[in-house]
Design an enzyme around this catalytic site. Structure first.
Site, PDB file in Angstrom:
ATOM      1  N   HIS A  25       0.823  -1.212   0.000  1.00  0.00           N
ATOM      2  CA  HIS A  25       0.000   0.000   0.000  1.00  0.00           C
ATOM      3  C   HIS A  25       0.853   1.256   0.000  1.00  0.00           C
ATOM      4  CE1 HIS A  25       0.526   0.858   4.373  1.00  0.00           C
ATOM      5  NE2 HIS A  25       0.466  -0.450   4.541  1.00  0.00           N
TER       6      HIS A  25
ATOM      7  N   ASP B 215      -0.266   4.390   1.289  1.00  0.00           N
ATOM      8  CA  ASP B 215      -0.584   5.363   2.333  1.00  0.00           C
ATOM      9  C   ASP B 215       0.181   5.076   3.619  1.00  0.00           C
ATOM     10  OD1 ASP B 215      -2.314   3.029   2.547  1.00  0.00           O
ATOM     11  OD2 ASP B 215      -3.398   4.099   4.119  1.00  0.00           O
TER      12      ASP B 215
ATOM     13  N   ASP C 273       6.652   0.675   6.922  1.00  0.00           N
ATOM     14  CA  ASP C 273       5.250   0.324   6.665  1.00  0.00           C
ATOM     15  C   ASP C 273       4.625   1.374   5.758  1.00  0.00           C
ATOM     16  OD1 ASP C 273       2.706  -0.741   6.763  1.00  0.00           O
ATOM     17  OD2 ASP C 273       2.331  -0.157   8.836  1.00  0.00           O
TER      18      ASP C 273
ATOM     19  N   GLU D 129      -5.031   1.550   3.190  1.00  0.00           N
ATOM     20  CA  GLU D 129      -4.885   0.342   3.998  1.00  0.00           C
ATOM     21  C   GLU D 129      -4.905   0.676   5.476  1.00  0.00           C
ATOM     22  OE1 GLU D 129      -2.957  -2.805   6.341  1.00  0.00           O
ATOM     23  OE2 GLU D 129      -2.306  -0.726   6.120  1.00  0.00           O
ATOM     24  N   GLU D 130      -4.332   1.832   5.828  1.00  0.00           N
ATOM     25  CA  GLU D 130      -4.231   2.199   7.234  1.00  0.00           C
ATOM     26  C   GLU D 130      -5.563   2.659   7.823  1.00  0.00           C
ATOM     27  OE1 GLU D 130      -1.753   1.474   8.850  1.00  0.00           O
ATOM     28  OE2 GLU D 130       0.081   1.643   7.663  1.00  0.00           O
TER      29      GLU D 130
ATOM     30  N   GLU E 129       3.718  -6.774   3.805  1.00  0.00           N
ATOM     31  CA  GLU E 129       3.841  -6.034   5.066  1.00  0.00           C
ATOM     32  C   GLU E 129       5.095  -6.490   5.805  1.00  0.00           C
ATOM     33  OE1 GLU E 129       2.055  -3.651   6.445  1.00  0.00           O
ATOM     34  OE2 GLU E 129       0.164  -3.603   5.335  1.00  0.00           O
TER      35      GLU E 129
END
Length: 367
Positions: free
Chosen positions: A72, A74, A102, A131-132, A159
């Site tokens: 991801h 974001d 991350d 995603e967050e 991840e």
């Protein structure tokens, strides 16, 4: 630093230097990534998030029927940072900055791994955002025509796991409960403070929290910790201490594994909100993903890494993307430094993940 590692480090630095917190548009970082994806069939899938912010996700494919690598764009907010969160500085071996671990470092690694694979090996990239927060980017990717044509047989969600295969993780239900009062100067006795309704509700939430930690029927010992997360955050929306609070909100994140039936928690939260006269909104991500130890993707990853598979207490886009293909979570970096004001990623660790992703792509393509 050899040439391939320098390419990876430069891309990772570029990504860290672009602000892509979940509440801002991710178009600049998507544009930067799109420039790397020459030689791939590329699909951009734009959408507008709940706050009206323009976003886009990317699907890139070459060939058909192999694995997909996912990451991801974001990041979480820059809370607590005392240095520049977007410096992208490399200090010795450490890439520094918000999202370095991350997951902009792992994102750069999957792009470089896909770019440098031999053309005979099929590979896809599923690059999400939000995603967050809401997992909305992953939901948008489920509608991708290009991804459907590619037909991935497995998805590796990169991840940070320190390259340990994670075969399953929890997913969450988020409760938002709101109490409504009336605003007045608190000295006049005329207002009604919404916190008094909230206080009764929160006592019931504490009971749920304690039950999750004591009731063996609500625990899963395949996870560490075995009890589910039940974390409340309270907001009085800027009310001053001499004002009766007109609106009080609590958001609660309840994370559970696949074995845990959420019904008792759902029923208890709903009953408490009704008793307190509070508005209640529930928002779910997908079901908790979990592959058995004997699954071929898990077996392959264990064989290639030499590390036993485990589970994780957090959530990822796998909770959504599993609707497309079986998902394994596996990537470079340490989750312990993610979401902290000293986030970093080892360049050597990122570089070590590239041949691993390539071996997974080759092995699972043959399968």
């Amino acid at each position: 630093m050899d040439h391939p590692t320098r390419i990876l480090a430069t891309l990772a630095q570029d990504l860290v230097r672009i602000d892509s917190r979940s509440f801002v548009s991710n178009l600049p970082i998507a544009d930067r990534l799109a420039r790397e994806l020459t030689g791939f069939e590329l699909e951009r899938l734009p959408y507008t998030d709940d706050a009206g912010i323009e976003k886009t996700v990317l699907v890139a494919t070459r060939g058909r029927g192999g694995i997909a690598l996912s990451a991801h764009m974001d990041t979480v907010p820059d809370t607590g940072w005392l240095t520049d969160p977007w410096s992208g500085t490399i200090d010795d071996d450490a890439l520094l900055g918000l999202g370095a671990c991350d997951m902009k470092g792992p994102l750069a690694a999957i792009v470089v791994a896909a770019q440098s694979l031999p053309g005979r090996i099929p590979v896809a990239l599923l690059i999400t955002t939000d995603e967050e927060t809401t997992k909305q980017g992953a939901q948008v990717i489920l509608g991708s025509e290009l991804a459907r044509r590619y037909e991935p047989n497995a998805i590796i969600v990169a991840e940070p796991t320190q390259l340990v295969p994670v075969r399953g993780h929890r997913s969450h239900i988020e409760f938002t409960a709101t109490a409504i009062g009336s605003q007045a100067h608190s000295a006049t006795g005329r207002g009604r403070n919404a916190n008094w309704d909230l206080a009764g509700f929160m006592m019931a939430m504490r009971t749920i929290y304690e039950r999750l930690r004591s009731d063996p029927d609500l625990q899963d010992h395949a996870y560490d910790p075995p009890f589910s997360d039940f974390n409340p955050v309270i907001d009085n929306h800027g009310a001053a201490v001499n004002v009766t609070v007109p609106r009080a909100t609590v958001r609660i994140k309840f994370r559970r594994s696949a074995r845990i039936d959420p019904a008792p928690v759902l029923e208890a939260v709903r009953a408490a909100a009704a008793a307190a006269g509070m508005q209640l909104v529930e928002r779910r991500e997908g079901e908790p993903p979990e592959l058995p130890l004997e699954h071929r993707i898990v077996h392959t990853a264990v064989e290639l890494t030499g590390k036993p598979a485990r589970t994780a207490p957090y959530g990822t886009d796998a909770s959504v993307l599993q609707a497309m293909a079986p998902c394994l979570v596996l990537g470079p970096g340490d989750i312990a430094v993610a979401h902290t004001p000293h986030e970093q990623a080892s360049i050597a660790g990122l570089a070590a993940s590239v041949p691993l992703f390539q071996r997974l792509a080759e092995t699972l393509a043959r399968a």
